[in-house]
Design an enzyme around this catalytic site. Structure first.
Site, short mmCIF file in Angstrom:
data_model
loop_
_atom_site.label_atom_id
_atom_site.label_comp_id
_atom_site.label_asym_id
_atom_site.label_seq_id
_atom_site.Cartn_x
_atom_site.Cartn_y
_atom_site.Cartn_z
N HIS A 278 32.83 42.76 51.45
CA HIS A 278 33.34 42.68 50.08
C HIS A 278 32.25 42.19 49.12
O HIS A 278 31.99 42.82 48.08
CB HIS A 278 34.54 41.73 50.04
CG HIS A 278 35.13 41.53 48.69
ND1 HIS A 278 36.26 42.20 48.25
CD2 HIS A 278 34.77 40.72 47.66
CE1 HIS A 278 36.55 41.81 47.02
NE2 HIS A 278 35.66 40.91 46.64
N GLU A 279 31.61 41.10 49.48
CA GLU A 279 30.57 40.55 48.60
C GLU A 279 29.35 41.49 48.55
O GLU A 279 28.68 41.58 47.51
CB GLU A 279 30.16 39.15 49.05
CG GLU A 279 31.29 38.13 49.01
CD GLU A 279 31.96 37.99 47.64
OE1 GLU A 279 31.29 38.20 46.61
OE2 GLU A 279 33.18 37.70 47.62
N HIS A 282 29.88 43.82 45.73
CA HIS A 282 29.49 43.25 44.44
C HIS A 282 27.97 43.33 44.26
O HIS A 282 27.47 43.67 43.18
CB HIS A 282 29.92 41.79 44.36
CG HIS A 282 31.37 41.59 44.06
ND1 HIS A 282 31.99 42.09 42.94
CD2 HIS A 282 32.35 40.93 44.75
CE1 HIS A 282 33.27 41.75 42.94
NE2 HIS A 282 33.52 41.04 44.03
N GLU A 307 34.96 44.55 40.55
CA GLU A 307 35.79 44.44 41.74
C GLU A 307 36.01 45.78 42.41
O GLU A 307 36.28 45.84 43.61
CB GLU A 307 37.13 43.78 41.38
CG GLU A 307 37.96 43.34 42.57
CD GLU A 307 37.35 42.18 43.34
OE1 GLU A 307 37.81 41.92 44.48
OE2 GLU A 307 36.43 41.52 42.82
#
Length: 511
Positions: A278-279, A282, A307
């Site tokens: 997930h990160e 980003h 996001e």
């Protein structure tokens, strides 16, 4: 079908021999403001990752001084004069976008007293340690006075910006000014109407899905080694980034230095894996921004789009069967397990409404966590909910939406750090998932190659390239709603997420 850009290149220089002087000077000022913001980001990273607990008072003073300096520089009369001069000049489209974004920041900032900006920053920085201690001690009452103060400060700020409008709406527009709150709330309502019966239906089927990590403990070293292995394969640029741990995973940085964090729990290795991916998503956005526009809006990300990038990599890559076809052996080597690709795919996509923690929630019930937070903070900001009522209101909604009630505030209203930095940002998480599904559909239609086969082969570069071409390289040249339509061919809609969820989970749980 996503649009093929035909206009002037977003990565073309915005300064040449014919550039008006007012724009040149404004650009220099804009860059300095961006550099100050990046300094604040590094201070925030240090506070969450390496700073000793005793450093909190000094860090609050440092952040406060930095925000005051930034505010003074942005609201200086010279900034207004340069903006006026630049508007009167003949500008290219990218130059006009820089002026548009800078003017919006300037006009909003000039309405807010510098002393208030400094107080908000100082209080927010101090609040991070107060929240962390309160969470560790399971004592919401220790955080409540600070939370109430933060609410009052942010309401005061919103009233300075526009005293005639709802403060919560003003706060939301500060997070993203391009997507109307009404449209975002309509998307949340549509999702609630679709997801609640879908989740109930899936639960009633009760398939025997695998959970290869249900028994056993997995040490942090093995989890970190696996996380780093995934980052290597996905294409994280270690020359411009690093992986650390923090109480709450986050990403901070720019196209030159973008750092991510994760967290490890011995009994939940999948949590760290998915948080890391997930990160990474980003970070791909930040690292994909044009380097030649660093320090200008053309080299900065769109907040509400961010996001979508993390959700795309976490859900539309990391939760696919193709991903676990490729990485089952890697997981087993690190953890000493014997899980099949299907086992891991099922484990990555199980729904469990009885989960209490948002960042550990499954892909569907996650959005009920978001709706809960948005409802509570909106009522709190409006003064319809007193601060001491938040734990009960939180627990009541958890029970209503998810059928589970937290036993502690740590598992309930103290689990998120976000309110230390302001309000009206949680909606962006659901918007991100909705947009990720819409981008995924456009990407799969555009690419000549089968996306699942690319994932299965570990060939992630075409996915990076598509996102860079259609999202990253534009920076803030276009408002968020226009950027979304250019990338996907249509305005933001929840349709693709709902179709994706029904198809994926219907197949997994048995139609």
């Amino acid at each position: 079908m996503a649009e093929t850009p035909t206009q002037e290149s977003d990565t073309a220089p915005t300064v040449d021999d014919d550039t008006p002087e007012a724009y040149r000077e404004l650009l220099d000022r804009t860059k300095r403001l961006a550099h100050l913001a990046d300094v604040g980001g590094v201070l925030h990273w240090d506070q969450q990752v390496t700073m000793p607990d005793g450093g909190a008072p000094a860090r609050a003073a440092q952040q406060s001084a930095l925000s005051s300096l930034t505010h003074e520089y942005l609201t200086d009369d010279e900034t207004g004069d340069l903006l006026d001069g630049a508007v009167e000049a003949e500008l290219t489209d990218p130059q006009a976008a820089v002026v548009r974004e800078t003017r919006r920041d300037y006009e909003q900032a000039t309405r807010v007293p510098g002393e208030l900006v400094e107080e908000i920053t100082r209080t927010g920085s101090e609040a991070q340690q107060i929240w962390q201690d309160a969470k560790a001690d399971d004592e919401f009452a220790a955080f409540a006075p600070t939370l109430e103060t933060l609410r009052d400060l942010h309401v005061e700020r919103a009233e300075h910006i526009d005293a005639d409008r709802d403060p919560y709406r003003v706060m939301f527009e500060g997070v993203d000014p391009d997507l109307p709150l009404d449209r975002v709330e309509a998307i949340l309502h549509d999702l609630r109407d679709e997801l609640v019966p879908l989740i109930e239906d899936l639960q009633s089927r009760d398939p025997d899905l695998a959970d290869p990590f249900a028994e056993g403990s997995f040490d942090e070293d093995s989890q970190e080694a696996l996380s780093r292995a995934f980052l290597d394969d996905l294409g994280y640029d270690w020359d411009r980034g690093r992986l650390d741990t923090s109480p709450h995973p986050f990403t901070v940085g720019s196209q030159h230095d973008c750092r991510i964090t994760t967290r490890f729990r011995d009994e939940d290795p999948f949590g760290a894996v998915l948080a890391t991916i997930h990160e990474f998503g980003h970070a791909t956005y930040e690292l994909g921004l044009p380097q030649e526009h660093y320090g200008t809006p053309l080299g900065q990300s769109r907040g509400i789009v961010h996001e979508s990038q993390s959700r795309f990599w976490e859900n539309h890559v990391g939760r696919t069967k193709a991903f676990w076809d490729r990485y089952a052996d890697t997981v087993n080597e690190h953890f000493g397990t014997e899980a099949s690709p299907q086992d891991l795919y099922e484990a990555a996509n199980r729904i469990y409404p009885d989960n209490l923690i948002r960042v550990e929630a499954d892909e569907l019930t996650y959005h009920l966590h978001i709706i809960l937070r948005a409802e509570i903070e909106k009522a709190f900001v409006a003064g319809e909910l007193d601060v001491e009522e938040i734990p009960t209101a939180w627990n009541d909604r958890m029970e209503e939406y998810l059928g589970v009630r937290p036993d502690t505030d740590t598992e309930g209203c103290l689990q998120d750090i976000h309110w230390t930095g302001g309000f009206a940002s949680f909606q962006s998480y659901t918007v991100g998932s909705v947009l990720a599904a819409q981008l995924d559909a456009a990407l799969r239609e555009d690419l000549d190659e089968d996306v699942d086969e690319l994932i299965r082969a570990g060939e992630f570069e075409p996915l990076h390239d598509w996102m860079t071409e259609h999202v990253h390289r534009h920076g803030q040249r276009y408002p968020a709603d226009e950027l979304i339509e250019r990338a996907t061919g249509e305005p933001l809609t929840a349709e693709y997420f709902v179709d994706y969820a029904e198809a994926k989970f219907g197949d997994l749980y048995g139609s």
